[in-house]
Design a protein around this motif. Structure first.
Motif, PDB file in Angstrom:
ATOM      1  N   GLY A  62     -60.689 -94.864  22.713  1.00 60.64           N
ATOM      2  CA  GLY A  62     -59.947 -93.691  22.248  1.00 60.64           C
ATOM      3  C   GLY A  62     -58.692 -93.416  23.072  1.00 60.64           C
ATOM      4  O   GLY A  62     -57.719 -92.849  22.564  1.00 60.64           O
ATOM      5  N   LYS A  63     -58.705 -93.839  24.329  1.00 59.72           N
ATOM      6  CA  LYS A  63     -57.550 -93.617  25.208  1.00 59.72           C
ATOM      7  C   LYS A  63     -56.747 -94.895  25.411  1.00 59.72           C
ATOM      8  O   LYS A  63     -56.100 -95.088  26.438  1.00 59.72           O
ATOM      9  CB  LYS A  63     -58.032 -93.085  26.561  1.00 59.72           C
ATOM     10  CG  LYS A  63     -58.728 -91.736  26.444  1.00 59.72           C
ATOM     11  CD  LYS A  63     -59.188 -91.221  27.797  1.00 59.72           C
ATOM     12  CE  LYS A  63     -59.858 -89.854  27.655  1.00 59.72           C
ATOM     13  NZ  LYS A  63     -60.328 -89.322  28.955  1.00 59.72           N
ATOM     14  N   ARG A  64     -56.765 -95.761  24.404  1.00 61.09           N
ATOM     15  CA  ARG A  64     -56.133 -97.070  24.538  1.00 61.09           C
ATOM     16  C   ARG A  64     -54.626 -97.000  24.755  1.00 61.09           C
ATOM     17  O   ARG A  64     -54.052 -97.892  25.387  1.00 61.09           O
ATOM     18  CB  ARG A  64     -56.441 -97.942  23.322  1.00 61.09           C
ATOM     19  CG  ARG A  64     -56.135 -97.323  21.969  1.00 61.09           C
ATOM     20  CD  ARG A  64     -56.623 -98.245  20.863  1.00 61.09           C
ATOM     21  NE  ARG A  64     -56.499 -97.668  19.543  1.00 61.09           N
ATOM     22  CZ  ARG A  64     -57.461 -96.998  18.921  1.00 61.09           C
ATOM     23  NH1 ARG A  64     -58.609 -96.799  19.547  1.00 61.09           N
ATOM     24  NH2 ARG A  64     -57.296 -96.516  17.701  1.00 61.09           N
ATOM     25  N   LYS A  65     -53.968 -95.970  24.242  1.00 63.92           N
ATOM     26  CA  LYS A  65     -52.517 -95.875  24.431  1.00 63.92           C
ATOM     27  C   LYS A  65     -52.163 -95.733  25.911  1.00 63.92           C
ATOM     28  O   LYS A  65     -51.134 -96.240  26.360  1.00 63.92           O
ATOM     29  CB  LYS A  65     -51.957 -94.695  23.626  1.00 63.92           C
ATOM     30  CG  LYS A  65     -52.006 -94.915  22.122  1.00 63.92           C
ATOM     31  CD  LYS A  65     -51.356 -93.758  21.371  1.00 63.92           C
ATOM     32  CE  LYS A  65     -51.382 -94.005  19.865  1.00 63.92           C
ATOM     33  NZ  LYS A  65     -50.766 -92.878  19.117  1.00 63.92           N
ATOM     34  N   ILE A  66     -53.020 -95.061  26.675  1.00 66.24           N
ATOM     35  CA  ILE A  66     -52.793 -94.934  28.119  1.00 66.24           C
ATOM     36  C   ILE A  66     -52.885 -96.302  28.777  1.00 66.24           C
ATOM     37  O   ILE A  66     -52.025 -96.688  29.585  1.00 66.24           O
ATOM     38  CB  ILE A  66     -53.820 -93.973  28.745  1.00 66.24           C
ATOM     39  CG1 ILE A  66     -53.661 -92.568  28.151  1.00 66.24           C
ATOM     40  CG2 ILE A  66     -53.664 -93.935  30.272  1.00 66.24           C
ATOM     41  CD1 ILE A  66     -54.699 -91.589  28.639  1.00 66.24           C
TER      42      ILE A  66
END
Length: 370
Positions: free
Chosen positions: A22-26
């Protein structure tokens, strides 16, 4: 059971977890920043190629009281090139100078013999021609290319093309970071470096395949249920193998750290640096990419599939309906039984189903005792 073992069991059962996907953009942002830094370091400083690739000469002296600094200064003044000098255990010196012509090699040998005050034939000289270095470099690139192609073919057959593509990107990510660190640190690139690079690709691929195998099993018949999206199932699979990946990486890094920091740094065995640095940086980068790059990339690619987009809509609709009933003070009829039926049909093991099954088992046993 140790705390780490307990945590691993809870992660595997889905009782706890961290939303990596879910936090892959980071993670993508961090990886892009690290990769850009590595590329800039490679472009600005370049790689310090060893004589095996660039050609040159290696001079081995007899026992001497001349310091490594004095020998380096003498070799650099005569040859006009940077010299790498190592003081060996028997008080001999190993002087390595890259990109030397035969004439420059002879002059450097004469200067070293004069500095050490020994006959010319006492300074042993090994000359490596640039053409031989080119052959070694070409073979190294060929081996690396064949390795990449075979990896992609295997993963595409064993899993699917999306996983093969994600694994390939993760491997390129690991290679770029390792080569960039080599450029920034200035360590010499030798055949040992190439061996180290191929080795860390194997470690990185192992971690990635372990996660992919769990994801393949967990996502089987995933579209028959409406509890989890593909990204959520990917995250559950990743959390389930997280402690195993960390343990494997730490155990592999400990001896490599000993080679790099103790053998190469404290004891001064500089020849260990070429392979140990590649292994140390590559293992760390491989563990990072298998967790933060490969699996999130697979989820990104898979979520573009129309079936997975339809599944995501059903999951959102179900959750919206459950939320609306909860606000109205209503409870879904036999929600646990419905979830268990979905899990059985889709092959998905949910924590709610596990807990309910255990409770029913305990209740049945209690009833019999009564």
């Amino acid at each position: 059971m140790s705390r780490l073992g307990t945590l691993g069991a809870r992660l595997y059962r889905g009782e706890v977890g961290y939303d990596f996907v879910g936090k892959r953009k980071i993670w993508y942002g961090i990886s892009i920043l690290i990769t850009i830094t590595a590329i800039v370091g490679l472009a600005v400083r370049g790689l310090n190629m060893g004589i095996e690739f660039s050609g040159g000469a290696v001079f081995t002296t007899p026992k001497t009281s001349v310091s490594a600094t004095q020998a380096r200064t003498t070799a650099e003044e005569v040859s006009g090139h940077t010299a790498l000098v190592q003081k060996l255990g028997d008080r001999t010196l190993r002087v390595q100078v890259s990109e030397l012509t035969p004439e420059q090699s002879r002059k450097t040998q004469e200067a070293l013999a004069k500095k050490l005050d020994v006959p010319l034939d006492k300074v042993n000289t090994d000359i490596v021609g640039p053409s031989w270095g080119d052959q070694i470099a070409n073979k190294a690139w060929t081996g690396l290319g064949i390795f990449m192609i075979l990896v992609v073919i295997y993963l595409a057959i064993a899993f699917e093309w999306r996983m093969a593509l994600a694994a390939l990107i993760a491997l390129i990510h690991d290679l770029t970071i390792t080569v960039g660190v080599y450029a920034l640190v200035g360590f010499e690139v030798t055949p040992g470096t190439v061996i180290g690079l191929l080795t860390i690709l194997g470690y990185s691929l192992y971690d990635t395949v372990v996660v992919f195998d769990g994801l393949k099993e967990g996502s089987k018949d995933l579209t028959k249920q409406a509890r989890f999206t593909y990204s959520e199932m990917a995250n559950r699979s990743l959390n389930g193998t997280l402690v195993r990946s960390i343990n494997t990486t730490v155990v592999a890094l400990l001896p490599v750290a000993g080679l790099l920091f103790i053998g190469g740094g404290f004891l001064g065995a500089g020849m260990l640096n070429d392979i140990s640095l590649a292994l140390f940086v590559g293992l760390a980068a491989g563990a990072y990419s298998s967790i933060f790059i490969a699996t999130p990339l697979v989820a990104d690619l898979k979520e573009r599939d129309p079936q997975m987009q339809a599944l995501a809509k059903r999951v959102r609709a179900r959750r919206a309906a459950e939320a609306a009933k909860a606000e109205a003070g209503e409870a879904p009829e036999d929600a646990t039984a419905a979830d268990d039926a979905e899990d059985a049909a889709a092959g998905v093991v949910g924590q709610r189903g596990q807990t309910a099954s255990r409770n029913r088992g305990r209740g049945g046993a209690t009833g019999k005792r009564r």
